[in-house]
Design an enzyme around this catalytic site. Sequence first.
Site, PDB file in Angstrom:
ATOM      1  N   GLY A  47      -5.694   5.105   6.215  1.00 36.05           N
ATOM      2  CA  GLY A  47      -6.513   5.992   5.139  1.00 36.05           C
ATOM      3  C   GLY A  47      -5.576   6.023   3.746  1.00 36.05           C
ATOM      4  O   GLY A  47      -4.319   6.277   3.651  1.00 36.05           O
ATOM      5  N   SER A  48      -6.296   5.908   2.636  1.00 37.04           N
ATOM      6  CA  SER A  48      -5.771   5.696   1.256  1.00 37.04           C
ATOM      7  C   SER A  48      -6.816   5.334   0.340  1.00 37.04           C
ATOM      8  O   SER A  48      -8.088   5.749   0.220  1.00 37.04           O
ATOM      9  CB  SER A  48      -4.651   4.539   1.236  1.00 37.04           C
ATOM     10  OG  SER A  48      -3.928   5.139   0.188  1.00 37.04           O
ATOM     11  N   ARG A  49      -6.590   4.625  -0.433  1.00 41.89           N
ATOM     12  CA  ARG A  49      -7.612   4.333  -1.684  1.00 41.89           C
ATOM     13  C   ARG A  49      -7.634   2.782  -2.222  1.00 41.89           C
ATOM     14  O   ARG A  49      -6.573   2.147  -2.145  1.00 41.89           O
ATOM     15  CB  ARG A  49      -7.041   5.175  -3.014  1.00 41.89           C
ATOM     16  CG  ARG A  49      -7.820   5.087  -4.079  1.00 41.89           C
ATOM     17  CD  ARG A  49      -7.322   6.219  -5.124  1.00 41.89           C
ATOM     18  NE  ARG A  49      -7.228   5.642  -6.447  1.00 41.89           N
ATOM     19  CZ  ARG A  49      -6.433   6.048  -7.489  1.00 41.89           C
ATOM     20  NH1 ARG A  49      -6.139   7.263  -7.393  1.00 41.89           N
ATOM     21  NH2 ARG A  49      -6.446   5.529  -8.560  1.00 41.89           N
ATOM     22  N   ILE A  55      -3.877   1.141  -2.628  1.00 40.11           N
ATOM     23  CA  ILE A  55      -3.012   2.158  -3.127  1.00 40.11           C
ATOM     24  C   ILE A  55      -2.626   2.780  -1.783  1.00 40.11           C
ATOM     25  O   ILE A  55      -3.480   3.457  -1.028  1.00 40.11           O
ATOM     26  CB  ILE A  55      -3.697   3.255  -4.247  1.00 40.11           C
ATOM     27  CG1 ILE A  55      -4.051   2.204  -5.389  1.00 40.11           C
ATOM     28  CG2 ILE A  55      -2.437   3.915  -4.512  1.00 40.11           C
ATOM     29  CD1 ILE A  55      -4.573   3.121  -6.472  1.00 40.11           C
TER      30      ILE A  55
END
Length: 208
Positions: free
Chosen positions: A171-173, A141
Amino acid sequence: MIAKGSEPWLFAAASATALFAILSWATDSLPFLNHAAHMGMALTFFMVIFFRDPERKVEISDAYMISPADGTVIDIRDRKICIFMFLQNVHVNRAPISGKIREITYKKGGYLPAFCKDSERNERNEFIIHSKYGDVEVTQIAGTIARRIVTYSNVNDSVEQGQRIGMIRFGSRVDVTIPHDFDITVCKGERVLAGKTVIATIKNDRDF
């Protein structure tokens, strides 16, 4: 080791640094050029740190699932573990279980902070890995900074547990679903490492 697909970013940062350094030297260190050269060096160093992809010895086993991402578990619900990756984390994602990639679906969306519940509508890439225990969904995501999801694998590829399958830049999920044959072993707030941290173990009444 540097992550696959990061070379253009590193080349651009290093080239800009070299250009400003040469111009600074040629003009007797004009303050703004000297400052730009130092900023370029800092940016290049950041890129090297961010795009690092350390080798990790993966203990492959059907008895457990491992984390697909470095980061912190920010939510566990409906047999789905949500892992937030901070800028300082390694951002290469790995297969949590061995199997065959049955489907990869890219979905356009927004760029809300990845730790928000509304980020479910963000840009994403969904892997369906068909394992001996059923389908496992791994979802990359995008967030406010991470707007580039990279895929290393293709549909019908066989992947081993811990194999690199993609990366999210800056950076994220990553979310991963856990089949009902497994018990979740991590808690909200726990730090995890891709390819190393066990996030679920097979239930005692199952053979493997």
